[in-house]
Write a protein that holds these residues in place. Structure first.
Motif, PDB file in Angstrom:
ATOM      1  N   ALA A 290       1.472   5.423  -6.143  1.00 54.35           N
ATOM      2  CA  ALA A 290       1.748   4.190  -5.399  1.00 54.35           C
ATOM      3  C   ALA A 290       2.868   4.394  -4.382  1.00 54.35           C
ATOM      4  CB  ALA A 290       2.112   3.069  -6.371  1.00 54.35           C
ATOM      5  N   ILE A 291       3.928   5.082  -4.771  1.00 50.95           N
ATOM      6  CA  ILE A 291       5.055   5.325  -3.855  1.00 50.95           C
ATOM      7  C   ILE A 291       4.619   6.214  -2.699  1.00 50.95           C
ATOM      8  CG2 ILE A 291       7.316   6.421  -3.649  1.00 50.95           C
ATOM      9  CD1 ILE A 291       7.382   3.709  -5.052  1.00 50.95           C
ATOM     10  N   LEU A 292       3.835   7.249  -2.980  1.00 51.55           N
ATOM     11  CA  LEU A 292       3.352   8.134  -1.917  1.00 51.55           C
ATOM     12  C   LEU A 292       2.470   7.375  -0.920  1.00 51.55           C
ATOM     13  CD1 LEU A 292       2.492  11.202  -4.139  1.00 51.55           C
ATOM     14  CD2 LEU A 292       4.134  11.236  -2.256  1.00 51.55           C
ATOM     15  N   LEU A 293       1.599   6.533  -1.434  1.00 49.01           N
ATOM     16  CA  LEU A 293       0.728   5.760  -0.552  1.00 49.01           C
ATOM     17  C   LEU A 293       1.538   4.759   0.272  1.00 49.01           C
ATOM     18  CD1 LEU A 293      -2.335   5.100  -2.901  1.00 49.01           C
ATOM     19  CD2 LEU A 293      -2.158   6.778  -1.052  1.00 49.01           C
ATOM     20  N   ALA A 294       2.526   4.139  -0.351  1.00 52.42           N
ATOM     21  CA  ALA A 294       3.372   3.193   0.381  1.00 52.42           C
ATOM     22  C   ALA A 294       4.104   3.901   1.515  1.00 52.42           C
ATOM     23  CB  ALA A 294       4.367   2.529  -0.568  1.00 52.42           C
ATOM     24  N   ARG A 295       4.582   5.115   1.289  1.00 52.11           N
ATOM     25  CA  ARG A 295       5.291   5.868   2.337  1.00 52.11           C
ATOM     26  C   ARG A 295       4.326   6.422   3.390  1.00 52.11           C
ATOM     27  NH1 ARG A 295      10.532   6.252   1.847  1.00 52.11           N
ATOM     28  NH2 ARG A 295      11.521   5.920  -0.184  1.00 52.11           N
ATOM     29  N   THR A 296       3.040   6.423   3.090  1.00 50.08           N
ATOM     30  CA  THR A 296       2.042   6.820   4.077  1.00 50.08           C
ATOM     31  C   THR A 296       1.640   5.637   4.959  1.00 50.08           C
ATOM     32  OG1 THR A 296       1.235   8.440   2.468  1.00 50.08           O
ATOM     33  CG2 THR A 296      -0.189   8.014   4.336  1.00 50.08           C
ATOM     34  N   GLY A 297       1.995   4.438   4.521  1.00 49.47           N
ATOM     35  CA  GLY A 297       1.693   3.253   5.309  1.00 49.47           C
ATOM     36  C   GLY A 297       0.691   2.305   4.699  1.00 49.47           C
ATOM     37  N   PHE A 298       0.206   2.608   3.490  1.00 58.12           N
ATOM     38  CA  PHE A 298      -0.655   1.660   2.790  1.00 58.12           C
ATOM     39  C   PHE A 298       0.172   0.417   2.460  1.00 58.12           C
ATOM     40  CE2 PHE A 298      -2.963   5.561   2.324  1.00 58.12           C
ATOM     41  CZ  PHE A 298      -4.303   5.208   2.191  1.00 58.12           C
ATOM     42  N   THR A 299      -0.437  -0.743   2.583  1.00 55.46           N
ATOM     43  CA  THR A 299       0.330  -1.984   2.418  1.00 55.46           C
ATOM     44  C   THR A 299      -0.249  -2.935   1.388  1.00 55.46           C
ATOM     45  OG1 THR A 299      -0.877  -3.156   4.164  1.00 55.46           O
ATOM     46  CG2 THR A 299       1.067  -1.886   4.834  1.00 55.46           C
ATOM     47  N   ARG A 300      -1.479  -2.719   0.964  1.00 54.39           N
ATOM     48  CA  ARG A 300      -2.128  -3.685   0.073  1.00 54.39           C
ATOM     49  C   ARG A 300      -2.411  -3.030  -1.278  1.00 54.39           C
ATOM     50  NH1 ARG A 300      -6.361  -6.800   4.199  1.00 54.39           N
ATOM     51  NH2 ARG A 300      -4.732  -7.608   5.600  1.00 54.39           N
ATOM     52  N   PHE A 301      -1.694  -3.493  -2.274  1.00 53.67           N
ATOM     53  CA  PHE A 301      -1.777  -2.888  -3.602  1.00 53.67           C
ATOM     54  C   PHE A 301      -2.056  -3.941  -4.667  1.00 53.67           C
ATOM     55  CE2 PHE A 301       1.036  -0.145  -1.161  1.00 53.67           C
ATOM     56  CZ  PHE A 301       0.628   1.132  -1.509  1.00 53.67           C
ATOM     57  N   LEU A 302      -2.840  -3.550  -5.646  1.00 55.40           N
ATOM     58  CA  LEU A 302      -2.958  -4.280  -6.909  1.00 55.40           C
ATOM     59  C   LEU A 302      -2.651  -3.273  -7.999  1.00 55.40           C
ATOM     60  CD1 LEU A 302      -3.670  -6.563  -8.818  1.00 55.40           C
ATOM     61  CD2 LEU A 302      -6.092  -6.007  -8.517  1.00 55.40           C
ATOM     62  N   ILE A 303      -1.547  -3.485  -8.720  1.00 53.78           N
ATOM     63  CA  ILE A 303      -1.127  -2.524  -9.736  1.00 53.78           C
ATOM     64  C   ILE A 303      -1.163  -3.194 -11.109  1.00 53.78           C
ATOM     65  CG2 ILE A 303       0.198  -1.038  -8.208  1.00 53.78           C
ATOM     66  CD1 ILE A 303       2.703  -2.525  -8.916  1.00 53.78           C
ATOM     67  N   VAL A 304      -1.740  -2.462 -12.071  1.00 52.16           N
ATOM     68  CA  VAL A 304      -1.996  -3.000 -13.400  1.00 52.16           C
ATOM     69  C   VAL A 304      -1.398  -2.075 -14.458  1.00 52.16           C
ATOM     70  CG1 VAL A 304      -3.779  -3.762 -15.021  1.00 52.16           C
ATOM     71  CG2 VAL A 304      -4.180  -3.948 -12.542  1.00 52.16           C
ATOM     72  N   ASP A 305      -0.561  -2.634 -15.308  1.00 48.12           N
ATOM     73  CA  ASP A 305       0.005  -1.855 -16.415  1.00 48.12           C
ATOM     74  C   ASP A 305       0.717  -2.816 -17.360  1.00 48.12           C
ATOM     75  OD1 ASP A 305       1.769  -0.058 -18.027  1.00 48.12           O
ATOM     76  OD2 ASP A 305       1.019   1.466 -16.646  1.00 48.12           O
ATOM     77  N   PRO A 306       0.480  -2.710 -18.671  1.00 45.67           N
ATOM     78  CA  PRO A 306       1.105  -3.648 -19.615  1.00 45.67           C
ATOM     79  C   PRO A 306       2.501  -3.234 -20.085  1.00 45.67           C
ATOM     80  CG  PRO A 306      -0.398  -2.226 -20.800  1.00 45.67           C
ATOM     81  CD  PRO A 306      -0.491  -1.828 -19.341  1.00 45.67           C
ATOM     82  N   GLU A 307       2.941  -2.015 -19.752  1.00 48.19           N
ATOM     83  CA  GLU A 307       4.121  -1.446 -20.413  1.00 48.19           C
ATOM     84  C   GLU A 307       5.429  -1.690 -19.671  1.00 48.19           C
ATOM     85  OE1 GLU A 307       3.229   2.676 -20.947  1.00 48.19           O
ATOM     86  OE2 GLU A 307       1.781   2.308 -22.552  1.00 48.19           O
ATOM     87  N   VAL A 308       6.522  -1.467 -20.410  1.00 50.09           N
ATOM     88  CA  VAL A 308       7.866  -1.457 -19.836  1.00 50.09           C
ATOM     89  C   VAL A 308       8.388  -0.029 -19.887  1.00 50.09           C
ATOM     90  CG1 VAL A 308       8.332  -3.833 -20.561  1.00 50.09           C
ATOM     91  CG2 VAL A 308       9.001  -1.938 -22.059  1.00 50.09           C
ATOM     92  N   TYR A 309       9.409   0.261 -19.092  1.00 53.40           N
ATOM     93  CA  TYR A 309       9.967   1.614 -19.085  1.00 53.40           C
ATOM     94  C   TYR A 309      10.725   1.902 -20.373  1.00 53.40           C
ATOM     95  CZ  TYR A 309       8.705   2.408 -14.239  1.00 53.40           C
ATOM     96  OH  TYR A 309       7.994   2.593 -13.086  1.00 53.40           O
ATOM     97  N   GLU A 310      10.514   3.111 -20.894  1.00 58.22           N
ATOM     98  CA  GLU A 310      11.193   3.591 -22.096  1.00 58.22           C
ATOM     99  C   GLU A 310      11.904   4.894 -21.777  1.00 58.22           C
ATOM    100  OE1 GLU A 310       8.058   4.049 -24.893  1.00 58.22           O
ATOM    101  OE2 GLU A 310       7.739   1.893 -25.158  1.00 58.22           O
ATOM    102  N   ALA A 311      12.815   5.290 -22.632  1.00 57.99           N
ATOM    103  CA  ALA A 311      13.597   6.512 -22.399  1.00 57.99           C
ATOM    104  C   ALA A 311      12.691   7.734 -22.248  1.00 57.99           C
ATOM    105  CB  ALA A 311      14.591   6.722 -23.535  1.00 57.99           C
ATOM    106  N   SER A 312      11.574   7.771 -22.976  1.00 50.78           N
ATOM    107  CA  SER A 312      10.676   8.926 -22.915  1.00 50.78           C
ATOM    108  C   SER A 312       9.969   9.048 -21.572  1.00 50.78           C
ATOM    109  CB  SER A 312       9.629   8.844 -24.038  1.00 50.78           C
ATOM    110  OG  SER A 312       8.827   7.676 -23.890  1.00 50.78           O
ATOM    111  N   ASN A 313      10.036   8.015 -20.725  1.00 47.38           N
ATOM    112  CA  ASN A 313       9.417   8.057 -19.397  1.00 47.38           C
ATOM    113  C   ASN A 313      10.299   8.747 -18.361  1.00 47.38           C
ATOM    114  OD1 ASN A 313       8.377   4.617 -19.912  1.00 47.38           O
ATOM    115  ND2 ASN A 313       7.298   6.471 -20.489  1.00 47.38           N
ATOM    116  N   MET A 314      11.579   8.974 -18.693  1.00 45.63           N
ATOM    117  CA  MET A 314      12.560   9.418 -17.699  1.00 45.63           C
ATOM    118  C   MET A 314      12.205  10.769 -17.075  1.00 45.63           C
ATOM    119  SD  MET A 314      15.278   8.298 -16.216  1.00 45.63           S
ATOM    120  CE  MET A 314      15.997   7.068 -17.315  1.00 45.63           C
ATOM    121  N   ASN A 315      11.542  11.641 -17.823  1.00 42.77           N
ATOM    122  CA  ASN A 315      11.330  13.006 -17.342  1.00 42.77           C
ATOM    123  C   ASN A 315      10.273  13.123 -16.255  1.00 42.77           C
ATOM    124  OD1 ASN A 315       8.961  12.728 -19.031  1.00 42.77           O
ATOM    125  ND2 ASN A 315       8.857  14.956 -19.078  1.00 42.77           N
TER     126      ASN A 315
END
Length: 375
Positions: free
Chosen positions: A71-96
């Motif tokens: 999503a970040i790469l596409l946004a920096r390429t100029g994409f502007t219309r996103f629908l993002i789906v995910d039920p989770e919250v960030y956890e310490a194990s995601n940091m890496n």
């Protein structure tokens, strides 16, 4: 707000869209125009290409490691219309590996954090978020209502992502997924109405329900077939051994996850602008930087094992299935010992090189200090 279909559906806990002036509130001063932000793209893209990028609608299911970086790469390429789906919250194990995971975002919904990051890149972006685990029927309904041009299936559940891809392609939508693992990765793209499916590429039956496919993919026997995680992905043998018994998650590194996301983003860009050679199933990107290999070829890993070996395990006459399983386990045990010995040799060589680096650094610094003192 998206009023055209929000009132028609009751499945959502949250569906939010921030556009225009609301997005600009993030900036203390008036932000640059769209073309000012992305004019450097025009060394490769035409203005018409960039406008197609701007208007494209991208739906990303799963915005953890792969989906968030994509999503970040596409946004920096100029994409502007996103629908993002995910039920989770960030956890310490995601940091890496997860691009929007920071100490101050732990415990926060991934979709909300990612939305704010996209708006920091381009305040005029339209970012709809849905913090919910969708059923496959809800995914289909959402595609009908939101009408994406691209669906990126990046859920951790391989069977779920496979089914999302099939739903999208059957509805005439280009679908893609990136699958990093250790120090290797694949990118698989499926054009609208393709006859190819993720299950077919994997050598699995294509008529399984989601539950049947999930149970098949997650079996101990199926995991035993994914030995390329070791010799291509460079997994440590003891870790892989624990993973096959369900005691460990898939191991991932940020450089490999983001590298896979980069290739995925490029394939999406190629599809949207309608230029350059698209890599689509049955061909895939194989990313193997540890061994210096990046190439396009037909997907092969585990295909024969899934297609034939798993079936052989269930043959009951003459006790063939049990005998084949026993023989396969002996082969696996031998291979694991061989690979572990190889890894121990690599460890020893790595230690030698490390000590050489330390000595070279120390000698270089001493020499430099001596030259400085003489001046």
């Amino acid at each position: 707000m998206l009023v055209c279909w929000l009132g028609q559906l009751t499945i959502y806990q949250r569906l939010d869209c921030t556009v225009g002036a609301a997005g600009m509130a993030l900036a203390a001063v008036k932000p640059p125009s769209y073309m000012e932000l992305f004019e450097r793209n025009l060394g490769v893209l035409t203005e018409k290409d960039q406008e197609r990028v701007r208007e494209a609608r991208v739906m990303i299911v799963g915005v953890g490691g792969m989906g968030g970086a994509l999503a970040i790469l596409l946004a920096r390429t100029g994409f502007t219309r996103f629908l993002i789906v995910d039920p989770e919250v960030y956890e310490a194990s995601n940091m890496n590996r997860q691009i929007c995971c920071f100490i101050d975002t732990l415990g926060k919904p991934k979709v909300e954090v990612l939305k704010q990051e996209i708006l920091r890149i381009n305040p005029e972006a339209e970012v709809s978020v849905l913090q919910k685990a969708l059923s496959l029927e809800e995914v289909k309904q959402l595609i009908v209502e939101w009408k994406p041009d691209v669906v990126a299936a990046e859920a951790d559940d391989v069977a779920y992502s496979a089914k999302v891809i099939r739903i999208a392609t059957q509805m005439g939508i280009y679908a893609i997924t990136g699958m990093p693992s250790g120090l290797m990765g694949y990118v698989m793209a499926f054009p609208p109405f393709t006859k190819h499916t993720p299950e077919g590429l994997f050598g699995l039956p294509e008529n399984l329900s989601y539950k049947e496919l999930h149970d098949t993919v997650e079996t101990w026997e199926n995991r035993c077939g994914r030995r390329w995680y070791i010799h291509k992905g460079k997994w440590r043998v003891p870790y892989w051994d624990e993973w096959r018994y369900g005691k460990r998650p898939v191991t991932q590194l940020a450089p490999m996850v983001w590298f896979t996301a980069c290739v995925t983003a490029i394939e999406i860009l190629k599809y949207i602008v309608g230029k350059w050679k698209l890599i689509t199933a049955p061909h895939v990107w194989l990313l193997d930087p540890a061994d210096g290999k990046i190439k396009v070829r037909k997907y092969a890993e585990g295909r024969l094992f899934n297609k034939y070996a798993l079936k052989a395990f269930s043959i009951k006459p003459f006790d063939i299935g049990r005998r084949w399983r026993r023989a396969a386990l002996k082969i696996l045990s031998y291979q694991l010992k061989m690979w572990e010995r190889k890894q121990l040799k690599e460890d020893a060589e790595a230690e030698r090189r490390y000590q050489e680096r330390l000595r070279a650094k120390e000698e270089g610094l001493k020499k430099s200090l001596h030259e400085i003192s003489e001046k």
